[in-house]
Write a protein that holds these residues in place. Structure first.
Motif, PDB file in Angstrom:
ATOM      1  N   LEU A 318     -19.413  21.232  40.730  1.00 25.38           N
ATOM      2  CA  LEU A 318     -20.849  21.128  40.463  1.00 25.38           C
ATOM      3  C   LEU A 318     -21.316  22.090  39.379  1.00 25.38           C
ATOM      4  O   LEU A 318     -22.303  21.822  38.695  1.00 25.38           O
ATOM      5  N   ILE A 352     -27.423  17.314  42.056  1.00 24.92           N
ATOM      6  CA  ILE A 352     -26.691  17.854  43.199  1.00 24.92           C
ATOM      7  C   ILE A 352     -27.110  17.142  44.484  1.00 24.92           C
ATOM      8  O   ILE A 352     -26.278  16.768  45.313  1.00 24.92           O
ATOM      9  N   SER A 356     -24.683  14.603  46.602  1.00 17.12           N
ATOM     10  CA  SER A 356     -24.454  15.022  47.992  1.00 17.12           C
ATOM     11  C   SER A 356     -24.858  13.906  48.955  1.00 17.12           C
ATOM     12  O   SER A 356     -24.168  13.656  49.956  1.00 17.12           O
ATOM     13  N   GLU A 357     -25.961  13.246  48.669  1.00  8.10           N
ATOM     14  CA  GLU A 357     -26.362  12.103  49.496  1.00  8.10           C
ATOM     15  C   GLU A 357     -25.316  10.994  49.436  1.00  8.10           C
ATOM     16  O   GLU A 357     -25.018  10.341  50.449  1.00  8.10           O
ATOM     17  N   LYS A 359     -22.108  11.387  49.003  1.00  5.63           N
ATOM     18  CA  LYS A 359     -20.988  11.796  49.854  1.00  5.63           C
ATOM     19  C   LYS A 359     -21.319  11.572  51.324  1.00  5.63           C
ATOM     20  O   LYS A 359     -20.476  11.107  52.102  1.00  5.63           O
ATOM     21  N   LEU A 360     -22.534  11.931  51.732  1.00  5.99           N
ATOM     22  CA  LEU A 360     -22.931  11.763  53.128  1.00  5.99           C
ATOM     23  C   LEU A 360     -22.862  10.296  53.544  1.00  5.99           C
ATOM     24  O   LEU A 360     -22.371   9.962  54.627  1.00  5.99           O
ATOM     25  N   THR A 399     -15.080  20.384  54.322  1.00  3.13           N
ATOM     26  CA  THR A 399     -16.350  19.750  53.973  1.00  3.13           C
ATOM     27  C   THR A 399     -17.046  20.503  52.848  1.00  3.13           C
ATOM     28  O   THR A 399     -17.601  19.895  51.922  1.00  3.13           O
ATOM     29  N   THR A 400     -17.010  21.816  52.910  1.00  4.69           N
ATOM     30  CA  THR A 400     -17.591  22.614  51.821  1.00  4.69           C
ATOM     31  C   THR A 400     -16.899  22.299  50.503  1.00  4.69           C
ATOM     32  O   THR A 400     -17.551  22.108  49.468  1.00  4.69           O
ATOM     33  N   PHE A 403     -17.964  18.924  49.124  1.00  4.76           N
ATOM     34  CA  PHE A 403     -19.312  18.903  48.577  1.00  4.76           C
ATOM     35  C   PHE A 403     -19.459  19.768  47.323  1.00  4.76           C
ATOM     36  O   PHE A 403     -20.508  19.735  46.676  1.00  4.76           O
ATOM     37  N   SER A 408     -17.111  11.618  44.387  1.00  4.40           N
ATOM     38  CA  SER A 408     -17.010  11.413  45.831  1.00  4.40           C
ATOM     39  C   SER A 408     -16.458  10.041  46.153  1.00  4.40           C
ATOM     40  O   SER A 408     -16.885   9.032  45.593  1.00  4.40           O
TER      41      SER A 408
END
Length: 572
Positions: A318, A352, A356-357, A359-360, A399-400, A403, A408
């Motif tokens: 990132l 970001i 991230s969304e 990936k979720l 997980t960290t 992200f 992703s």
């Protein structure tokens, strides 16, 4: 592409709505009438508990059951058709292995064959680690690469069950193995494409299964299993696999130092655990160095890193910033690397949040199902469970790491598969102890969770949904049909692919196998007249064909240069 994404999103939303409605209905029944069908469920659970006690039998039955069920589902979910860039790269790798090589010599006309996620200099080879390619190669030797996908997926489920047998009583381990089979064995892109996470998930299961057995029994075979898990992770998902192994390595070191209670002397621990593990790791390191050297000319240079240096101008993490744009030899690479990739992420907070969304959504859809919301009451007990600390730490670290990268896909987190299932099993165990007054509501809710996954998988299978996300396993059969047609046409053939200016860069047709000169059917990119002329002169003995995927992806015609009158034009 936007239209396809919209349709996929709509289908996914409908699936979630159906699952949500079923979850609500079964939750209400479980809370209000927990004794409904209690006798039937109790009898089934007792049978499965007895069956699970013979652990090797349970593993073998699960392995063959995954294969049998997926084969029975073939009318609704046919054999996968590759469509994603990565899939074709893995298939090239498999074909290379089948021909007895780790890499192929560079081709004089490689500019016309240049395609995504493939290195051409110093060797013609896939950019990816080799584990998935070996699985596909086994399938190709048996008749079709997808056979390797199916066998690998079944082996992953079996490995997860083996891992869980070390952490839980046999009946609970069987539950986790069954959940793995239901979630990943039928309507998942892991078994319905050529780029899933089965190999990495198997590696994670071998690491944690071997680790818990070493601590309990200090046997050589468990150390070998642990080392094999390390090797699979290093050769499938190196970055996420490294993060996954850090907590396990720390726990093992703590045990070897005698800081954890053990009935084995230091000499026994070193001889039975550390020595065989070290041997496997040394062999793995040697193989990886040799593999890198054969593909890149440098034992320390990964093929993926070489491809990144050759083609990419965007970062991995990132905080990375873009490099200057590169010049490419064809418009499709210009669109992909200089536009699409660079437009995807611009180092802003909004970017970001967006990635991230993404990936979720992708990971949530792949690893969980809506019915698991019924586990929420058990989560506080799970997080306070001392036995789960290593697993929770592993989830947090991996997980960290997932992200922190820009790109992703759900299988990037594949090493965590066995951990997610283990935590699901333990949360279910906590849930079953919960009561509402005299009512065993937790037991009913736990049964509803499993039933909802059965229904979710069954509904997707009947509807022909290869994966809840759908797009990772939706290849275009037109390319396959054209190749099949020419494979049964006398002579050798060279197909020129002509794209329109508004071509969808994710729909690539130019892919070939390990053997270019001797292949019956070749796919090449139509470039400038000079390069085309060199290509035609080199392959002067081949019949030339033209396909235009953006206008008619099913039409094949004899090749004519751009601007030349076609047969239809001459008839006007």
């Amino acid at each position: 592409m936007p239209g396809f994404q919209d349709a996929t999103a709509l289908q996914t939303l409908r699936t979630v709505e159906i699952s949500g409605a079923l979850t609500l209905l079964l939750a209400m029944i479980a809370l209000l009438f927990p004794e409904v069908a209690n006798n039937s469920f109790r009898g089934l659970e007792q049978f499965l508990s007895h069956f699970a006690e013979r652990q090797l039998r349970a593993i073998l039955v699960l392995f063959f059951s995954v294969i049998a069920v997926r084969l029975l589902a073939l009318p609704a979910l046919p054999v996968a058709v590759p469509g994603i860039h990565d899939e074709f790269s893995y298939l090239l790798m498999a074909d290379t292995f089948v021909h007895g090589r780790l890499a192929n010599p560079p081709h004089p006309m490689w500019v016309s064959f240049e395609t995504f996620h493939v290195n051409w200099v110093p060797r013609y080879a896939s950019m990816y680690p080799p584990a998935q390619g070996f699985a596909l190669a086994i399938g190709q030797l048996l008749g079709h690469p997808w056979i390797g996908v199916l066998l690998g997926d079944a082996a992953m489920c079996a490995a997860i069950l083996w891992m869980l047998q070390g952490w839980f009583p046999a009946r609970w381990a069987l539950l986790g193995g069954a959940l793995a089979a239901l979630k990943f064995g039928v309507a998942s892109y892991w078994v319905n494409s050529y780029w899933g996470g089965a190999t990495a998930a198997m590696g994670g299961a071998l690491v944690l299964g071997g680790l818990i057995r070493i601590v309990k029994g200090a046997r050589v075979r468990d150390a070998v299993a642990l080392g094999t898990g390390f090797a699979l992770l290093a050769n499938s998902r190196p970055y996420e696999g490294l993060l996954f192994c850090i907590p396990a390595a720390a726990w093992l070191l703590w045990w070897l130092m005698g800081k954890a209670s053990s009935r084995y002397a230091l000499g026994t621990r070193l001889q039975n655990a550390l020595a065989p593990l070290a041997l496997v790791l040394v062999l793995t390191t040697a193989f990886m160095g040799y593999y890198n050297w054969r593909l890149t000319g440098n034992a320390l240079l990964l093929p993926h890193v070489l491809n990144t240096r050759t083609y990419h101008t965007t970062g991995l993490f990132l905080w990375d910033h873009k490099k200057p744009e590169m010049h490419y030899r064809n418009p499709q690479f210009e669109d992909f690397y200089n536009r699409w990739e660079r437009d995807n992420y611009n180092n802003t907070w909004a970017d970001i949040v967006r990635v991230s969304e993404e990936k979720l959504i992708r990971c949530g859809t792949t690893y969980f199902w809506v019915g698991e919301v019924l586990l929420v009451p058990a989560l506080p007990f799970l997080f306070r469970d001392r036995k789960m600390r290593l697993l929770l730490t592993t989830v947090l670290l991996v997980t960290t790491g997932v992200f922190l990268v820009i790109w992703s896909n759900a299988h990037y987190a594949a090493p965590l598969t066995c951990v997610i299932l283990a935590l699901t099993v333990q949360a279910t165990r906590h849930l079953r102890t919960m009561r509402i007054g005299p009512r065993p509501a937790g037991v009913a809710l736990s049964r509803a969770i499993v039933l909802l996954l059965v229904l979710d998988t069954g509904i997707n299978t009947v509807r022909g949904v290869c994966d809840p996300l759908q797009w990772p396993c939706q290849g275009d059969p037109s390319r396959v049909a054209i190749a099949e047609k020419l494979a049964h046409t006398p002579g050798k053939h060279l197909i020129l692919v002509r794209y329109d200016q508004d071509h969808n860069i994710h729909d690539e047709w130019v892919y070939n196998g390990a053997e270019i000169d001797t292949a019956k059917v070749l796919w090449a990119r139509e470039l400038d007249p000079q390069q085309n002329a060199r290509l035609f002169a080199f392959f002067h003995d081949r019949k030339l064909w033209l396909v235009t995927p953006d206008s008619d992806n099913a039409y094949l015609e004899p090749y004519t240069p751009p601007g030349s009158p076609t047969k239809d034009d001459s008839n006007q």
